[in-house]
Enzyme design. Structure first.
Site, PDB file in Angstrom:
ATOM      1  N   GLY A  26       0.822  -1.202   0.000  1.00  0.00           N
ATOM      2  CA  GLY A  26       0.000   0.000   0.000  1.00  0.00           C
ATOM      3  C   GLY A  26       0.859   1.257   0.000  1.00  0.00           C
ATOM      4  O   GLY A  26       2.065   1.205  -0.274  1.00  0.00           O
ATOM      5  N   GLY A  41       2.230   3.117   2.299  1.00  0.00           N
ATOM      6  CA  GLY A  41       3.440   3.108   3.131  1.00  0.00           C
ATOM      7  C   GLY A  41       4.555   2.288   2.500  1.00  0.00           C
ATOM      8  O   GLY A  41       5.699   2.745   2.369  1.00  0.00           O
ATOM      9  N   ASP A  82      -8.687  -0.423   0.834  1.00  0.00           N
ATOM     10  CA  ASP A  82      -9.254   0.936   0.918  1.00  0.00           C
ATOM     11  C   ASP A  82      -9.389   1.599  -0.451  1.00  0.00           C
ATOM     12  O   ASP A  82     -10.106   2.581  -0.599  1.00  0.00           O
ATOM     13  CB  ASP A  82      -8.370   1.828   1.800  1.00  0.00           C
ATOM     14  CG  ASP A  82      -8.480   1.475   3.273  1.00  0.00           C
ATOM     15  OD1 ASP A  82      -9.177   0.506   3.601  1.00  0.00           O
ATOM     16  OD2 ASP A  82      -7.850   2.175   4.095  1.00  0.00           O
ATOM     17  N   ARG A 129      -9.667   4.214   5.991  1.00  0.00           N
ATOM     18  CA  ARG A 129      -8.996   5.090   6.937  1.00  0.00           C
ATOM     19  C   ARG A 129      -9.119   6.566   6.541  1.00  0.00           C
ATOM     20  O   ARG A 129      -9.562   7.392   7.326  1.00  0.00           O
ATOM     21  CB  ARG A 129      -7.526   4.690   6.941  1.00  0.00           C
ATOM     22  CG  ARG A 129      -6.757   5.100   8.139  1.00  0.00           C
ATOM     23  CD  ARG A 129      -5.295   4.904   7.848  1.00  0.00           C
ATOM     24  NE  ARG A 129      -4.869   3.537   7.894  1.00  0.00           N
ATOM     25  CZ  ARG A 129      -4.374   2.942   8.964  1.00  0.00           C
ATOM     26  NH1 ARG A 129      -4.286   3.615  10.080  1.00  0.00           N
ATOM     27  NH2 ARG A 129      -3.969   1.702   8.916  1.00  0.00           N
TER      28      ARG A 129
HETATM   29  O1  F6P Z   1      -5.250   0.128   4.922  1.00  0.00           O
HETATM   30  C1  F6P Z   1      -6.018  -1.025   5.006  1.00  0.00           C
HETATM   31  C2  F6P Z   1      -6.646  -1.150   6.375  1.00  0.00           C
HETATM   32  O2  F6P Z   1      -7.426  -2.319   6.370  1.00  0.00           O
HETATM   33  C3  F6P Z   1      -7.448   0.063   6.814  1.00  0.00           C
HETATM   34  O3  F6P Z   1      -8.726   0.086   6.260  1.00  0.00           O
HETATM   35  C4  F6P Z   1      -7.439  -0.088   8.301  1.00  0.00           C
HETATM   36  O4  F6P Z   1      -7.562   1.144   8.965  1.00  0.00           O
HETATM   37  C5  F6P Z   1      -6.089  -0.657   8.562  1.00  0.00           C
HETATM   38  O5  F6P Z   1      -5.661  -1.306   7.380  1.00  0.00           O
HETATM   39  C6  F6P Z   1      -6.054  -1.614   9.726  1.00  0.00           C
HETATM   40  O6  F6P Z   1      -4.749  -1.996   9.945  1.00  0.00           O
HETATM   41  P1  F6P Z   1      -4.329  -3.119  11.000  1.00  0.00           P
HETATM   42  O7  F6P Z   1      -4.630  -4.445  10.379  1.00  0.00           O
HETATM   43  O8  F6P Z   1      -2.878  -2.901  11.184  1.00  0.00           O
HETATM   44  O9  F6P Z   1      -5.137  -2.896  12.228  1.00  0.00           O
END
Ligand code: F6P
Length: 360
Positions: free
Chosen positions: A115, A117, A140, A184
């Site tokens: 993604g 990052g 997302d 997000r």
């Molecule tokens: O970026 C993808 C995502 O699924 C977002 O929708 C969500 O905020 C985040 O990753 C959750 O991340 P983690 O699995 O680290 O809690």
């Protein structure tokens, strides 16, 4: 430039259905072109810690097309430029080691599937001389330059199914059901699943909402006889003049964790409408399970195109979906930006025309 003989592949950031389909395509296409493919474990950790990589042959990827997750493992704590360690400052720069390991492993190129990052890290390594092709991934769907990321369609499908199920129980009890979905910084999942599921209100990060406007829309439904309502809320949505709901602040190389807005909206709507309300958080269910056929095909096309770019020596690029084509964009033009829902997007306008409120 001499032809690439050996390439590395890694998956970074949160998982998304279709990662395995990309890996499979990369391994098969590179092998059929006479290149070896090395799978690196847990994102860039596979280039930091020795012994965290292995050769992938077509045999190793047979049968993974339909599997969720990633056979390589992933992490969103693995930024080699700010690697979390237990020292006084909490992070260390391991980027030199990554460059060194890349050469020690005799890799000629790297396919980085991730993604925003992970692609930003990939771009930094490209500037440090590592030949990189990026493949965009996120449920997302907020990566700039590509109409779709694989994983998005699967997430929308799952959320739509959940909304369908909630519809019948909402109707039976004459309740308001609030569904919190992922998203997000961008409301793509909420918008698409909300429209597909026939939601009455859709709250997205791009449009700060006024709960009274939402409540009035639902009271109006009650007045004309629809005694139940469905509200879809993206986790990053926030009230006008308010804050996003945080589960955890950003710390030690990790981004903030969002969540809880669904419950807040649920409580506020109960007070404002005097109706029974319930809320559901779909959370990581949206990221699990088998990819849809659309995502399998998109992921496969991304993997195939990535290998094509490696063969042509077109590095510092990211594959992207510009219907009907898969194209190559410059990573530099993509990273550090977020593709949010444009306020004049036709689906948003159509939803409003049909009476869906966005709380604005
Ligand atoms: O970026 C993808 C995502 O699924 C977002 O929708 C969500 O905020 C985040 O990753 C959750 O991340 P983690 O699995 O680290 O809690």
């Amino acid at each position: 430039m001499p032809p690439i003989k050996r390439l590395g592949v890694l998956t970074g950031g949160g998982d998304a259905p279709g990662l395995n389909a990309v890996i499979r395509a990369v391994v098969k296409a590179s092998s059929n072109s006479g290149m070896e493919c090395v799978g690196l474990e847990d994102s860039f950790d596979g280039l930091i810690e020795p012994g965290r990589s292995h050769l992938l042959t077509p045999r190793d990827v047979t049968g993974i097309l339909r599997l969720g997750g990633t056979i390589l493992g992933t992490t969103n704590r693995g930024n080699p430029f700010a690697y979390p360690v237990t020292t006084s400052d909490g992070v260390r720069d391991y980027s030199d080691r990554v460059v060194e390991m890349f050469h020690q492993m005799r890799l000629g190129a790297l396919v980085v599937i991730g993604g925003d990052g992970t692609l930003a890290i990939a771009h930094q390594f490209h500037e440090r001389g590592i030949p990189i092709v990026g493949v965009p991934k996120t449920i997302d769907n907020d990566i700039v330059g590509t109409t779709n990321c694989f994983g998005f369609d699967t997430a929308v499908d799952f959320a739509t199914d959940a909304i369908d199920r909630l519809h019948s129980t909402a109707e039976a009890h004459k309740r308001i059901l609030v569904v919190e979905v992922m998203g997000r910084y961008a409301g793509w999942i909420a918008l698409y699943a909300g429209v597909a599921g026939g939601a009455d209100a859709i709250l997205i990060p791009e449009i700060p909402f006024d709960i009274e406007v939402v409540a009035e829309r639902l009271r109006e439904r009650d007045r004309w006889g629809a005694k139940f309502s469905i509200v879809v809320v993206a986790e990053g949505a926030c009230p006008k003049g308010g804050e996003r709901a945080l589960l955890e602040e950003a710390h030690a190389g990790r981004v903030e964790r969002l969540g809880g807005i669904g419950a807040q909206v649920c409580d506020a709507l109960a007070r404002a409408t005097d109706k029974e309300t319930r809320s559901v958080v779909l959370g990581h269910l949206q990221r699990g399970g088998a990819p849809t056929s659309f995502d399998r095909v998109l992921a496969t096309r991304f993997g195939g195109k990535a290998v094509e770019l490696v063969k042509r020596g077109e590095f510092g690029t990211m594959v992207a979906f510009r219907p009907p084509d898969i194209v190559a964009l410059q990573l530099a033009d993509v990273v550090g930006r977020t593709k949010i829902v444009p306020l004049d997007f036709d689906l948003l306008r159509t939803a409003k025309a049909l009476g869906v409120t966005f709380g604005d």
